[in-house]
Write an enzyme that holds these catalytic residues in place. Structure first.
Site, mmCIF file in Angstrom:
data_model
loop_
_atom_site.group_PDB
_atom_site.id
_atom_site.type_symbol
_atom_site.label_atom_id
_atom_site.label_comp_id
_atom_site.label_asym_id
_atom_site.label_seq_id
_atom_site.Cartn_x
_atom_site.Cartn_y
_atom_site.Cartn_z
ATOM 1 N N LYS A 50 0.846 -1.201 0.000
ATOM 2 C CA LYS A 50 0.000 0.000 0.000
ATOM 3 C C LYS A 50 0.887 1.260 0.000
ATOM 4 O O LYS A 50 2.112 1.171 0.218
ATOM 5 C CB LYS A 50 -0.915 -0.064 1.222
ATOM 6 C CG LYS A 50 -1.904 -1.247 1.173
ATOM 7 C CD LYS A 50 -2.791 -1.284 2.410
ATOM 8 C CE LYS A 50 -3.833 -2.381 2.324
ATOM 9 N NZ LYS A 50 -4.723 -2.391 3.519
ATOM 10 N N TYR B 178 -12.088 -2.678 -3.743
ATOM 11 C CA TYR B 178 -12.671 -2.828 -2.411
ATOM 12 C C TYR B 178 -14.207 -2.797 -2.434
ATOM 13 O O TYR B 178 -14.827 -2.437 -1.439
ATOM 14 C CB TYR B 178 -12.130 -1.737 -1.482
ATOM 15 C CG TYR B 178 -10.742 -2.017 -0.930
ATOM 16 C CD1 TYR B 178 -10.460 -3.193 -0.222
ATOM 17 C CD2 TYR B 178 -9.704 -1.095 -1.082
ATOM 18 C CE1 TYR B 178 -9.191 -3.444 0.296
ATOM 19 C CE2 TYR B 178 -8.428 -1.345 -0.557
ATOM 20 C CZ TYR B 178 -8.188 -2.520 0.133
ATOM 21 O OH TYR B 178 -6.933 -2.773 0.660
ATOM 22 N N ASN C 190 -1.891 -0.229 7.373
ATOM 23 C CA ASN C 190 -1.358 -1.585 7.600
ATOM 24 C C ASN C 190 -0.518 -2.133 6.436
ATOM 25 O O ASN C 190 -0.302 -3.331 6.323
ATOM 26 C CB ASN C 190 -2.466 -2.547 8.032
ATOM 27 C CG ASN C 190 -3.544 -2.723 6.999
ATOM 28 O OD1 ASN C 190 -3.487 -2.143 5.929
ATOM 29 N ND2 ASN C 190 -4.532 -3.544 7.316
ATOM 30 N N HIS D 173 -1.712 -5.610 1.335
ATOM 31 C CA HIS D 173 -2.978 -6.294 1.046
ATOM 32 C C HIS D 173 -2.670 -7.693 0.521
ATOM 33 O O HIS D 173 -1.678 -7.881 -0.180
ATOM 34 C CB HIS D 173 -3.753 -5.525 -0.042
ATOM 35 C CG HIS D 173 -4.861 -6.335 -0.635
ATOM 36 N ND1 HIS D 173 -6.110 -6.420 -0.064
ATOM 37 C CD2 HIS D 173 -4.901 -7.149 -1.733
ATOM 38 C CE1 HIS D 173 -6.873 -7.238 -0.790
ATOM 39 N NE2 HIS D 173 -6.157 -7.691 -1.806
ATOM 40 N N GLU E 47 -9.157 -10.119 -8.336
ATOM 41 C CA GLU E 47 -8.184 -9.042 -8.126
ATOM 42 C C GLU E 47 -7.073 -9.092 -9.175
ATOM 43 O O GLU E 47 -6.641 -8.054 -9.683
ATOM 44 C CB GLU E 47 -7.620 -9.127 -6.699
ATOM 45 C CG GLU E 47 -8.681 -8.792 -5.659
ATOM 46 C CD GLU E 47 -8.272 -9.070 -4.223
ATOM 47 O OE1 GLU E 47 -7.114 -9.483 -3.977
ATOM 48 O OE2 GLU E 47 -9.120 -8.876 -3.323
#
Ligand code: UDP
Ligand code: MG
Length: 152
Positions: A12, A52, A115, A118, A129
């Site tokens: 990310k 998402y 965080n 992914h 994805e």
């Protein structure tokens, strides 16, 4: 024959900005996974909303999209034995404070909203994805390490 399960992994924007690309990619390589696609992308809001889509009714969704659109991400695909479940285990829990040391989140971050990585949560979501992030397809090649990672 090496296992062909695939998972979509993404570093990310915070992981990229914190110069963790090499360390994170290295963990998957060292574990024995084959990397079959990779690119750096500054994703659009529309693209991230598709990625998402399952979370669109969650209260954190707008903040999540803003975070994910705040800079480039490194998107890649790993292939190998139990790639989806093992990939998730290597990431750690969604909340880094609940992640064990030795996991990526457990070693490099502290809060759920930052965080750093992914990973697909099921084989079906991995397929979706991978198609979303790599519509051009992945790269097929012979990995010379495979005969030492797998028994046969
Ligand atoms: N997230 C958040 N707040 C929450 C739950 C999730 O900001 O309360 C963010 C976090 O970055 C997480 C992402 O939304 O990684 C996707 O949530 P999901 O439940 O799919 O967790 P993951 O699969 O990434 O562990
Ligand atoms: Mg998820």
């Amino acid at each position: 024959m090496p296992a062909r399960e695939r998972s979509f992994i993404m570093i990310k924007p915070d992981g990229v900005q914190r110069n963790l690309i090499g360390k994170i990619v290295g963990r998957f390589e060292e574990r024995g996974f084959k990397i079959i696609a990779m690119k750096m992308v500054h994703a659009t809001t529309e693209h991230l909303e598709k990625h998402y889509a399952d979370l669109k009714n969650k209260p954190f969704f707008p903040g999540l999209i803003k975070y994910m659109a705040s800079g480039p991400v490194l998107a890649f695909v790993i292939e190998g034995l139990d790639a989806v479940k093992t990939g998730r285990a290597m990431l750690g829990a969604t909340n880094p404070l609940a992640s064990l040391p030795g996991t990526i989140r457990g070693d490099y971050c502290l809060v759920t909203g930052r965080n750093i990585c992914h990973g697909s949560d099921a084989v079906e979501s991995a397929e979706k994805e991978i198609a979303l992030w790599f519509p051009e397809g992945v790269i097929e090649y012979k990995d010379c390490e495979a005969e030492w990672v797998y028994e046969d």
